[in-house]
Motif scaffolding. Sequence first.
Motif, mmCIF file in Angstrom:
data_model
loop_
_atom_site.group_PDB
_atom_site.id
_atom_site.type_symbol
_atom_site.label_atom_id
_atom_site.label_comp_id
_atom_site.label_asym_id
_atom_site.label_seq_id
_atom_site.Cartn_x
_atom_site.Cartn_y
_atom_site.Cartn_z
ATOM 1 N N GLN A 195 -8.226 16.052 -10.470
ATOM 2 C CA GLN A 195 -8.188 14.916 -11.409
ATOM 3 C C GLN A 195 -9.603 14.468 -11.755
ATOM 4 O OE1 GLN A 195 -5.778 12.334 -9.075
ATOM 5 N NE2 GLN A 195 -3.897 12.832 -10.149
ATOM 6 N N LEU B 170 -11.148 16.754 -14.157
ATOM 7 C CA LEU B 170 -10.574 16.585 -15.498
ATOM 8 C C LEU B 170 -11.230 15.394 -16.182
ATOM 9 C CD1 LEU B 170 -6.736 17.194 -15.029
ATOM 10 C CD2 LEU B 170 -8.277 18.469 -16.510
ATOM 11 N N THR C 298 -9.218 9.790 -22.035
ATOM 12 C CA THR C 298 -8.368 10.407 -21.022
ATOM 13 C C THR C 298 -7.106 9.573 -20.892
ATOM 14 O OG1 THR C 298 -9.497 9.130 -19.333
ATOM 15 C CG2 THR C 298 -10.246 11.382 -19.653
ATOM 16 N N THR D 50 -7.886 14.254 -23.031
ATOM 17 C CA THR D 50 -7.645 14.936 -21.766
ATOM 18 C C THR D 50 -6.478 14.311 -21.026
ATOM 19 O OG1 THR D 50 -10.021 15.235 -21.652
ATOM 20 C CG2 THR D 50 -8.765 15.778 -19.686
ATOM 21 N N HIS D 51 -5.565 15.156 -20.604
ATOM 22 C CA HIS D 51 -4.404 14.694 -19.840
ATOM 23 C C HIS D 51 -4.732 14.774 -18.353
ATOM 24 C CE1 HIS D 51 -0.222 15.672 -18.146
ATOM 25 N NE2 HIS D 51 -0.339 14.369 -18.251
ATOM 26 N N VAL D 52 -4.546 13.662 -17.644
ATOM 27 C CA VAL D 52 -4.743 13.655 -16.190
ATOM 28 C C VAL D 52 -3.390 13.380 -15.540
ATOM 29 C CG1 VAL D 52 -6.034 12.697 -14.267
ATOM 30 C CG2 VAL D 52 -7.037 12.712 -16.549
#
Lengths: 501, 151, 328
Positions: A452, A455, C157, C183-185
């Motif tokens: 995470q 990301l 995000t 952005t996918h978390v």
Amino acid sequence: MGFFDNILYGFQITFQPINFLFCGIGVLMGTLVGVLPGIGPAGAMALLLPATFQFSPTSTLILLAGIYYGVQYGGSTTSILVNIPGEASSVVTCIDGHQMARQGRAGPALGIAAWGSFIAGTIANLGLMFVAIPLAYAALRLGPPEYFSLMCMGLIIVTYLAQHSVLKAIMMALVGIILGSIGLDLITGLPRFTLGINELTDGAGMIPLVIGLFGISEILENLEKSLERDVFKAPLKNLWPSLKDWTQAKWAIVRGSIIGFILGILPGGGAVISSFVSYAVEKKVSRNPERFGKGAIEGVASPESANNASAGASLIPLLSLGIPPNPIMAIFFTALMIHGIQPGPLLIKQYPDLFWGLVASLYLGNALLLILNLPLIGIWVKVLRIPYKILFPLILLFCLIGVYSINNVTFDLYVMIFFGVLGWMMRKFGYEPAPLVLAYVLGPLLENALRQSLLISQGSFLIFITRPISAAALGIAFLLLLSNFFPYFRMRRREYEKFNE
Amino acid sequence: MKVFDQLSSIFWFVISTAVFIESIRLGIGKIQNPGVGFITLGASGILGILSFVLFIKATLTKEEKETEPLFSKGRWPRVLFVLFILCVYSVVMPTLGYLLSTFILMTFLFWVLERRKIWLVFTASFLSTLISYFVFSKWLNCQFPDGLFGL
Amino acid sequence: MKRIRWNMGKGMILCGFLLLLMCGLSYAQEFPTKPINMVITFSPGGSADPSMRLLASKAEKFLGQPFVTTNNGGGGGSVAMTILSKERPDGYHISGCSSTSLIRIPQFREVPYKHEDFVPIMHFGAPPSGLVVKADSPWKTLKEFVEYAKKNPGKVTYSSMGIGSPMHLAMEFIAKQEGIQWTHVPYPGSGPAFTAVLGGHVTAQSGSSESYPHVRAGTIRLLAIHHEKRFKSFPDVPTFREMGYDFINESVFMFAGPKGIPPSIVKRLDEAFRKGMEDPEFIQTMEKMEIVVSYRNSEDLKKYLEEAYDRLGKMIRELKLPKEPEKK
């Protein structure tokens, strides 16, 4: 005005007959559920929930909290008596608690666990009253990078858990990480290491794993040994903790409570991690750490305090932010919703009777639990007098039912048996299961936090160093790692000095 | 312990190799964007190295005392029997239902260590089955399968 | 000893015959003549389990037989559905599930069932979902948020409860239509995903009802919702469709049984549940739990699921979401 009035108000609510009764029922039920390995409070709560619709939400919450607290008290009983952790947070208690039972000191072990739980519960309760809201908002500052660094810190503790070979302990931790990765990967949602088995998509399962590794393997080992003589040959010494026990355990309880309260606020395994951490801390600060693993009373007192304090702390995110940090809190959440109360930032302001009633009931529940548990010790100790040929089928039955009841599928039973055999073999070959369990909990948290973070930072590792909390945690982790080598260096230097002389 | 450590290190080495290969198949990704198998690749790699170290260490150490046999004579069949019974129980429980299968299981388990007084075994298993059913199913809301005969 | 065993065996056979006889008789009478087993494919807690239990308790009155309810939340519901797919299709074995476990999971990974292996009975509602940001963020509307994301590619995000969830698909739907990069978390569950946006670790969350108390308290802003109609509790919040994005959260809470249940029995169950939905306590509780109530009968639901299955499959291919490689 202020806290004193509020808490007085809370006690007025708690001492209403109906609430008092609910608190009593809750702790009784919770103790029963907690003593039985594997059986979680979820079933009992779901059963009682519809029955509470006619009553006020405060009464409902008091009942649920009673069960929840009762479960925390009962968890250590089977760990100490028969080496079966009632839940994952009692795993560390097995190490020293069961050794104490084997030495005929089951009474003091159970006693210090009960007292430790009581003191920790009280400390957690004070914390809940005074610092719940600031602490909840402080915990919000912990994002994936901070988690990653904290989990690194946690993994280093594995080396402290080793009783015999550090090498083997680290190997077991790695096996734990691999086992923890079984199931669906969070980032891609795809299964891995599931061997094509649908039931493994949620992972191997914490409860079957710990009951297998600790409980079943213990039974298998005992079966293999000669059973004509009893397993517990040692004569029973005293029933209560002696003054010496108290002097040894008092700071362990306090430290355990504080660690538990702080770590308990972490969602996802806070109670488990805090029990391991507090055990490691006790071993580290102890003047003679070699006693650990051989029945040191601090090794029971501190993790039991820690998991109780963290049980109290896990109420904080629910009550102050409306976020349930674990599945049991999710049931609390649902119970409130059904009563038309939305848990959230306004809960304490909008429903003071609920909050203060609950807080007061926690004091009451704690006291009731102590009163209930201390006389029970006498009965539990007698359990050890039951001949093993009668005891072991019953223990096996409880394990089977407990594991089955998690998901109502027999697959979990296979998992338990598998880990039972693995644990049995590990005992023969000199491997310890505790590092495995800790890594099993930490591994997935660590991996998710790492991925995470990357990301969020678009692949930059700087995110771990530029954020202060994360950087500090990483620094401490590094120091902890170094501290493992210090005794080694010191020993070398002493040898060198001797040589010079 | 020497032989034990050698054996177990070989076991873990085999496991780690298998996990290592599977991790590569799953995809490691990049260090900036770790893939599904990244962590397990690392863990199994280190496990492989450490088990190798353990093997070397065990081989180099001198045996101090004589190794006890892995299975003490005559007892371990009992363990295998109990394991077998547990496995059978797990398989048949959903079809036979809780009461019947548990009764049979408990009979065998009590019988393992107490073979003479059969009536005692039956009474004990009957009671334990019934009491556990009431405690778990009625009080604690555990959900047991009913099985073929509705028992 | 031998004799006793033999007697027991005889007794068992006799009992078996009697039971078989009773089963035979029961078919002759009107369904249901015995309690119905229902497995809920969720763990206790959350909104699915209590709402299904409540509706079942209301439907009991119209069926005249109780439900024996169990929980099995394993594998996002796929474990329980696998077991259910092998049960006898007599109407006494049904599940309370989400359409997710029928149409979504089989498209992402290998499970031993297809959605055609089940006969849907009815659906009664759905969990709400929408897009939230922190209230102290500069975006007041979805439009402003999208504009910002367009101008700052890669900066935004968002968290969700997992890849392939309707919440994730909603965001990727916008991204594709508007050509945005964000952005996918993923987080393990809606709660942790919401904590991430509350703590400021991600910019936004595509999530469910956990944020509503905070929306009311003014710490979180709800930008838009993924449903057909606006919510009663937040009448000012627009739907995705109103904002020009043709996306609807299609997952529903439903009841299903194994394929092959006689249509008359399906209809009887469907009717009982539908009548149960009219119960004032049910309506009230759904409102309290923020569940969006909707209804389709068995045939409509079947059609709906098939269409949703195809739409989802198309979306998965277009968005190139990761899928489990097929085994040879």
